[in-house]
Structures are given as C-alpha cells and as structure tokens.
Design an enzyme around this catalytic site. Structure first.
Site, short mmCIF file in Angstrom:
data_model
loop_
_atom_site.label_atom_id
_atom_site.label_comp_id
_atom_site.label_asym_id
_atom_site.label_seq_id
_atom_site.Cartn_x
_atom_site.Cartn_y
_atom_site.Cartn_z
N LYS A 17 87.36 67.69 -80.54
CA LYS A 17 88.34 67.90 -81.96
C LYS A 17 87.28 68.67 -82.80
O LYS A 17 86.06 68.61 -82.86
CB LYS A 17 88.82 66.60 -82.53
N HIS A 180 82.32 52.92 -86.51
CA HIS A 180 83.28 53.62 -87.61
C HIS A 180 82.37 53.60 -88.83
O HIS A 180 83.13 53.51 -89.90
CB HIS A 180 84.42 52.45 -87.95
N ARG A 284 103.69 51.53 -85.21
CA ARG A 284 105.12 51.68 -85.71
C ARG A 284 106.26 51.24 -84.42
O ARG A 284 107.27 50.50 -84.82
CB ARG A 284 105.27 53.40 -85.45
N GLY A 331 94.90 54.29 -89.83
CA GLY A 331 96.47 54.53 -89.54
C GLY A 331 97.20 53.15 -89.94
O GLY A 331 97.99 53.57 -90.67
N VAL A 332 96.92 52.18 -89.56
CA VAL A 332 97.65 51.05 -90.00
C VAL A 332 97.26 50.34 -91.17
O VAL A 332 98.29 49.94 -91.97
CB VAL A 332 97.17 49.74 -88.85
N GLY A 333 96.11 50.48 -91.78
CA GLY A 333 95.60 49.99 -93.05
C GLY A 333 96.36 50.85 -94.14
O GLY A 333 96.79 50.21 -95.33
N GLU A 385 86.83 60.76 -91.76
CA GLU A 385 85.40 60.59 -91.33
C GLU A 385 84.87 62.27 -91.16
O GLU A 385 83.64 62.45 -91.37
CB GLU A 385 85.49 60.27 -89.95
P1 ADP Z 1 92.64 56.53 -84.35
O1 ADP Z 1 91.96 57.59 -85.30
O2 ADP Z 1 91.70 55.30 -84.09
O3 ADP Z 1 93.35 57.14 -83.10
P2 ADP Z 1 94.34 56.02 -86.61
O4 ADP Z 1 93.61 55.80 -87.61
O5 ADP Z 1 95.08 57.34 -86.42
O6 ADP Z 1 93.40 55.81 -85.30
O7 ADP Z 1 95.58 54.90 -86.32
C1 ADP Z 1 96.44 54.92 -85.43
C2 ADP Z 1 97.30 53.57 -85.72
O8 ADP Z 1 97.84 53.83 -86.90
C3 ADP Z 1 98.48 53.54 -84.63
O9 ADP Z 1 98.62 52.31 -84.13
C4 ADP Z 1 99.65 54.05 -85.32
O10 ADP Z 1 100.85 53.41 -84.83
C5 ADP Z 1 99.20 53.54 -86.56
N1 ADP Z 1 99.97 54.40 -87.79
C6 ADP Z 1 99.95 55.76 -88.05
N2 ADP Z 1 100.87 56.06 -88.98
C7 ADP Z 1 101.66 54.97 -89.26
C8 ADP Z 1 102.69 54.69 -90.11
N3 ADP Z 1 103.16 55.69 -90.66
N4 ADP Z 1 103.04 53.52 -90.01
C9 ADP Z 1 102.70 52.39 -89.12
N5 ADP Z 1 101.53 52.47 -88.48
C10 ADP Z 1 101.17 54.08 -88.59
#
Ligand code: ADP
Length: 399
Positions: A17, A180, A284, A331-333, A385
C-alpha cells in the site's frame, strides 16, 4: 502542489500500500495498493485527482509491484520528479526493543529489521523486501522506518514482562511489544489537542477498534500499558483473532483435537474472534445479522464489548484514576455509535456519560461525544497512520 511530500509505503506479505502525502497540510495527494503479489493475477489500484485506475496483471514479486507503482505515477500522475518527494517512510510492524524511535534506513538497519523476522514472521519479511526494492528504485532520497512498536517502548518493565522463566524470555526476546503504536500516538496527540491540552498534560485511554483491535493507557503523553503483546494476537476480541485466551487452550487443542501447532496458529489468528463466533468478521455484517435476530452475532457483539469494558476498567486502575479522555478510533471505533454507547453506558458508575445526539453524528473530524458533566471526555478521533508516518519521517530528516 505543496512544498514537500513523503511517499509512505506499507509492504505486507502479498500487498504493497502506498500514499503520497504532504505532511504539512496532511493531504493525501495520491494513493494505491498492489494486491496478490506472487499469485497468478495481481491487482493494482492507483488513485489521483479523484480518479481510480485499476489493472489486473501478474505481479511476481515486490520488485515488480513497486516498479509498477512508479509506472502508475508516470502514467496517471502526479509526476514524482516534480512532486518534491523528500523522503520515503516505511511502515514496519515489529521493531523489537531495537528501535524505540523512527530510524533512517541504512544497510545495517535493514539487517536489524531482518533479524526481527522470528518475532514477526507474517510482517517483517514483506517490509524488508519492500524497503530493499524501494531503496533501489528511489536511491536519491532518505528512507525512514517507522515502527508500530516504538510508541510502546515506554511501557514499564512491570507491564511488558511476562512471568516466564527469565532466561528463556531473554534468550527468545519474549516480552510485550504492543502494536498499532503509530495510531495510538497520532490519536492521543489529536485527542489532547481536541480538548485544548498538551498531550503531556493528559492521561488517556485510546481504543483502536479496526479489524485488528487494541487499547492503550497513556500517562502524561507516554504509553504505560497496551493490550497487544509479543504479537498482535493478545488483548481485545478482533475480526478474526481471539485476543486473550487461556494459553492452556493451545495444549488442549494439540492433545485432544490432534491439531498441529501451525493449524492452531491459523485458527487463533484467522478463524476466531467475531468470525469464529458469528461467521462474520466485518462489523457492518455483524450488525446486520444482529438486526436479523442472530443469537450467534449477538453473543459475538457481547463478548467483544465485555472485553473492551474489562480493559477500560483495568486501565483506569493502571492510570490510578479517571483519565481525561477515552477515545474511539479506526473502522469500528469511528463508525459504530452503538459500540461507543454501550461501552460508555457500562461505565456509568464512574460518572461517565455519552450524549446520544453527539454520538450519532457522522464526521471525519475529531469530536467530543460525552455530556458536559461527564467525568471523562469521550472522543471520536479518526486515525491516520500514513499521515503520522509521513510526519515522523519528515521530522527525522529535518533534524
Ligand atoms: P484495518 O485497517 O485494521 O483493516 P479498519 O480500521 O479499516 O481496519 O476497520 C475495519 C473494520 O471497521 C471492519 O470490521 C469494518 O466492518 C468496520 N467498519 C468500517 N466502516 C464501518 C461502518 N461505516 N460501520 C460499521 N463498521 C465499519
């Protein structure tokens, strides 16, 4: 285009990436990903000026992948020769105890990162390959390694030591490293800024809840605890990882289920967590299944949440009292109001309270979502990050 840019590279085992970032204003000028390196057909995606270019072609190795990235810059822009790239910043997951800070990459540093491969067999080999090729292709700028583990090198020995026989732990470098770190560092600074304080004057708990998940306790700006350990497997329940389990489960599976150590490793890292409990690691999808009345998905959510609450409570004890902030990121937070609401409601006995209206707002900006009289400020801070890597790279080469 801004004055200086940094090319940030995150080379994994089968992906690379990248982002071209202007560290001053935080803008991501271009970004992309090379996927399925070494497989029959690879995929490259390059985004610039609102356009995404995708190609499918075999990518034999990291060298071919990175050369392709440079071709994409040539073909679709921006022109790297005029983008004023002053450095390349490489994400490296495991810096062991060797790298407490970002480091300008020399041949010796590459060997040291290679030497840490036994501690991060899934991550460091890809980083080494990415670094070697990038140094060949872009020899005229400094390359900097930024480690996920560095921010947690301030943990006290009482927090990073496992109660194993001392000589064994020493010989095999077994201790808690934490991961992280770039995210926890970036988010904790921004959280302090958001409440109008210097990070050194704050005590914080940061919850990074993405596919991988970790929590940290930060005292006067320095990390004093974090949930990931020797590897990213420890701690919170994650998309596909167990987080904390009784280590005797491993012996039990080996002896009773006849599984090999590699099979158990794969199961705990890739087939467990939310996926193991509910068949779904995407949050999701998990929420959708809960909406449809799935008891498995509900239990997965409850286990995920219980672990978070347990950690937050114990980190308040580690900090010796209520922190200034508890911050949700990743993502979740960032996106899941219900996780924030349920976590904070579980802490109501401490006088911590969320404002449901503020909590339901969607935004890319850092924000406070607690009530005015909450004893702890609850924040949502989008992590970045790559930006943090570009800034740490920039500040190291400007020294
Ligand atoms: P990584 O960088 O570790 O792959 P992310 O920080 O992108 O992870 O987080 C991915 C997680 O966040 C997944 O479980 C995804 O379903 C969740 N996620 C991303 N967008 C949303 C959203 N709009 N609503 C709920 N969960 C989400």
């Amino acid at each position: 285009m801004s004055d200086h840019t940094v090319l940030v590279i995150n080379a994994g085992s089968s992906t690379v990436k990248y982002q071209l970032i202007s560290p001053e204003d935080g803008a991501a000028i271009a970004s992309g990903i090379v996927e399925r390196i070494g497989e029959e057909t690879g995929i490259v995606k390059h985004k610039y000026a609102g356009q995404e270019h995708t190609e499918n072609l075999p990518i034999e190795d990291h060298g071919v992948g990175l050369r392709k990235v440079l071709d994409l810059f040539d073909a679709h822009g921006p022109n790297l020769a005029t983008a004023n790239v002053v450095a390349v910043g490489h994400r490296v997951v495991q810096g062991g105890s060797v790298f407490p800070a970002p480091t300008v990459i020399t041949d010796e540093v590459v060997e040291q990162i290679r030497g840490l491969i036994p501690l991060a067999p899934l991550h460091n080999p890809g980083h080494v390959r990415g670094i070697e090729v990038a140094r060949e292709l872009l020899p005229d700028v400094p390359h900097v390694a930024v480690f996920d583990t560095s921010f947690f090198q301030t943990l006290p020995a009482s927090a990073y030591t496992y109660a194993l026989p001392k000589d064994v732990a020493q010989e095999f470098s077994i201790r808690r490293y934490g991961f992280h770190g770039t995210s926890h560092q970036y988010v904790s600074r921004l959280a302090a800024h958001t409440i109008g304080k210097d990070v050194a004057d704050t005590n914080q708990i940061v919850l990074h809840l993405g596919s991988g998940a970790s929590v940290s306790a930060i005292k006067q700006g320095k990390a004093v605890e974090t949930s990931m350990g020797l590897t990213p497997l420890e701690g919170l329940v994650m998309g596909t990882r167990t987080g904390d389990i009784d280590p005797a489960i491993v012996f039990h599976l080996y002896r009773e289920a006849g599984m090999s150590i590699d099979e158990i490793d794969t199961m705990l890292n890739k087939q467990s967590g939310l996926k193991g409990l509910a068949g779904q690691n995407d949050f999701r999808e998990l929420l959708r299944l809960i909406g449809e009345g799935s008891a498995d998905a509900q239990l997965a959510f409850d286990v995920f949440l219980h672990r978070i609450v347990k950690y937050v409570g114990s980190y308040m004890a580690v900090l010796g009292g209520l922190p200034d902030t508890i911050t949700f990121t990743a993502g979740v937070g960032e996106n899941t109001a219900i996780v924030r609401e349920k976590t904070v409601n579980a802490l109501s006995g401490f006088g911590i309270a969320i404002d449901p209206e503020l909590n339901s707002v969607r935004s890319d900006e850092p924000r406070i979502v607690s009530t005015p009289d909450s004893t702890v400020k609850i924040l949502v801070v989008p992590t970045n990050e790559e930006l943090e890597i570009s800034r740490q790279t920039m500040s190291l080469i400007s020294e």
